[in-house]
Motif scaffolding. Structure first.
Motif, PDB file in Angstrom:
ATOM      1  N   LYS A 125      -1.075  -0.882  10.058  1.00  0.00           N
ATOM      2  CA  LYS A 125      -2.310  -0.015   9.435  1.00  0.00           C
ATOM      3  C   LYS A 125      -2.496   1.395  10.020  1.00  0.00           C
ATOM      4  O   LYS A 125      -2.984   2.024   9.064  1.00  0.00           O
ATOM      5  CB  LYS A 125      -3.514  -1.061   9.444  1.00  0.00           C
ATOM      6  CG  LYS A 125      -3.539  -2.335   8.594  1.00  0.00           C
ATOM      7  CD  LYS A 125      -4.736  -3.088   8.714  1.00  0.00           C
ATOM      8  CE  LYS A 125      -4.601  -4.330   7.832  1.00  0.00           C
ATOM      9  NZ  LYS A 125      -5.988  -4.990   7.724  1.00  0.00           N
TER      10      LYS A 125
ATOM     11  N   HIS B 112       1.015  -1.441   0.023  1.00  0.00           N
ATOM     12  CA  HIS B 112      -0.034   0.019   0.123  1.00  0.00           C
ATOM     13  C   HIS B 112       0.968   1.349  -0.051  1.00  0.00           C
ATOM     14  O   HIS B 112       0.649   2.306  -0.554  1.00  0.00           O
ATOM     15  CB  HIS B 112      -1.001  -0.010   1.257  1.00  0.00           C
ATOM     16  CG  HIS B 112      -2.066   0.957   1.092  1.00  0.00           C
ATOM     17  ND1 HIS B 112      -3.223   0.789   1.872  1.00  0.00           N
ATOM     18  CD2 HIS B 112      -2.432   1.979   0.248  1.00  0.00           C
ATOM     19  CE1 HIS B 112      -4.002   1.869   1.561  1.00  0.00           C
ATOM     20  NE2 HIS B 112      -3.475   2.574   0.507  1.00  0.00           N
TER      21      HIS B 112
ATOM     22  N   LYS C 179      -2.218  -0.873  -5.551  1.00  0.00           N
ATOM     23  CA  LYS C 179      -1.720  -1.747  -4.597  1.00  0.00           C
ATOM     24  C   LYS C 179      -2.265  -3.216  -4.888  1.00  0.00           C
ATOM     25  O   LYS C 179      -1.532  -4.288  -4.426  1.00  0.00           O
ATOM     26  CB  LYS C 179      -2.709  -1.273  -3.281  1.00  0.00           C
ATOM     27  CG  LYS C 179      -2.358  -2.120  -2.034  1.00  0.00           C
ATOM     28  CD  LYS C 179      -3.396  -1.639  -1.011  1.00  0.00           C
ATOM     29  CE  LYS C 179      -4.882  -1.725  -1.243  1.00  0.00           C
ATOM     30  NZ  LYS C 179      -5.732  -1.366  -0.266  1.00  0.00           N
TER      31      LYS C 179
ATOM     32  N   SER D 111      -5.149   2.719  -4.726  1.00  0.00           N
ATOM     33  CA  SER D 111      -5.651   1.242  -4.402  1.00  0.00           C
ATOM     34  C   SER D 111      -5.563   0.236  -5.485  1.00  0.00           C
ATOM     35  O   SER D 111      -5.518  -0.907  -5.342  1.00  0.00           O
ATOM     36  CB  SER D 111      -7.303   1.316  -3.965  1.00  0.00           C
ATOM     37  OG  SER D 111      -7.530   2.460  -2.930  1.00  0.00           O
TER      38      SER D 111
END
Length: 401
Positions: free
Chosen positions: A310, A278, A344, A341
């Motif tokens: 996270k 990410h 990722k 996104s």
């Protein structure tokens, strides 16, 4: 790692250098130091004159054997082009089986801790983004040759044929190869890999390195070349996400381990791969889409803990959005983070194929006449276990969507 039996002698290397550089003709053999360096495809040496001469230090590269994985003629075009563009080490001389290159004097290979640091990753993605913008005069048919080859029936057949030469292997290697062979024969798994690769594939092919392990990256003190990518044997037009995925995989393997087999999996780096994927996607897109002022502001936010869990990453993303709000509309920011996104997800999926490619590489080069004295099968099995774990995670994500 020990050298292969057919490599050039130190005397031959000294003779080649002296033939190409008249300044070395007066240097006696006793005043020339030849030091073997690392490398899994090519054999590289540091050649240094112990007296004043120009050039005083040369990187001498003897081309290795990776038939089916490396197009040596194409690699020479790539190296010369990048050298002429001053985007990598300079080419000094090139022969049929060797090349002499500029020696990066203050270059240091990043260790695994460095490879996982947010600041290093952010800067690396900036360099990689620029690398991907290069136009190199090599074939580009609009498809990823690496991915196509990795998933091809021909590749599987060649690997099976090599595994069947069972007299080559030790009992331990045979046990490892049995696990890999079972995977090869599982059509359901390969159908899944094909579908996974084709899913959401909206990427444009770019010129990619495809082998960004720690030994192919230099950290230097030069401000304009703080991070340099070297060794272009596996370059081709490919998906940027594959290049990033391979970088992420390689950050989890320590190739500077001092004990046999001279490499080891770094569990912390491997276990945090989803978070790092990410962060790498964010870093790549930011370096591509944002102004230099925004990049500088974002870089000041980065610290070693940015990409470790996270919550930290979520906090960092909110701070990034606050910076972008000064220039972009809410919708623009939404679209930018949609792109992050997407990238990722592609990185996570292509991590699996990157590992599979190196599994094939390991088996096909093992116990070949001109291969290095390297634990190819054990290394291939390590990449296979990485593949299995990543595939398990990908299927789990699919089931929760």
């Amino acid at each position: 790692m020990n050298s292969r039996s057919t490599h050039l002698t130190e005397y031959a290397i000294k003779e080649i250098i002296s033939e190409k550089f008249t300044s070395w003709k007066s240097v006696t053999p006793s005043n020339i130091s030849i030091t073997r360096l690392t490398g899994l495809t090519n054999i590289t040496y540091k050649a240094q004159a112990m007296i004043d001469t120009t050039p005083q230090t040369i990187l001498f590269r003897e081309f290795g054997n990776a038939e089916g994985f490396v197009d040596s003629q194409q690699e020479r075009i790539i190296f010369k082009t990048i050298s002429d563009m001053d985007l990598g080490p300079q080419q000094l001389e090139c022969g049929n089986s060797w090349r002499m290159e500029e020696f990066v004097k203050d270059g240091v290979h990043p260790n695994n801790q460095k490879m996982a640091e947010a600041d290093f990753q952010f800067k690396s993605m900036g360099v990689l983004q620029k690398f991907h913008q290069m136009e190199i005069p090599i074939p580009n048919n609009g498809q990823s040759s690496i991915i196509n080859k990795t998933l091809s029936g021909e590749m599987k057949a060649n690997v099976i044929k090599k595994i069947e030469k069972r007299g080559l292997y030790t009992d331990v290697e045979l046990e490892q190869l049995e696990c890999i062979e079972n995977f090869i024969n599982n059509e359901e798994e390969f159908n899944y890999l094909n579908e996974m690769t084709q899913k959401e594939n909206n990427e444009e092919l770019k010129f990619c390195h495809n082998d960004l392990n720690q030994l192919n990256i230099f950290n230097t003190s030069k401000k304009d070349k703080e991070i340099i990518f070297i060794d272009y044997e596996y370059c081709s037009y490919n998906y940027p996400s594959y290049d990033i995925a391979n970088f992420l995989n390689e950050s989890a393997i320590n190739y500077q381990h001092e004990e046999e087999p001279y490499y080891v999996l770094v569990d912390d780096n491997f276990n945090t791969a989803p978070i790092q994927a990410h962060f790498l996607a964010l870093s790549y897109i930011i370096n591509k889409e944002c102004t230099q002022l925004e990049i500088d502001q974002i870089q000041r936010l980065i610290n070693e803990k940015t990409n470790k869990n996270k919550d930290e990453l979520k906090t960092f993303i909110q701070l990034v959005k606050q910076i972008l709000e000064q220039r972009l509309s809410e919708q623009d920011i939404v679209e930018l983070f949609k792109a992050i996104s997407y990238l990722k997800r592609r990185i996570r999926r292509l991590q699996i194929l990157s590992n599979l490619n190196w599994v094939w590489w390991s088996i096909l080069l093992a116990h070949e006449k001109n291969s290095l004295n390297f634990e190819y099968i054990d290394y291939g099995f390590l990449r296979f276990k990485m593949l299995e774990k990543l595939l398990e995670l990908e299927k789990a994500r699919k089931n929760t969507q």
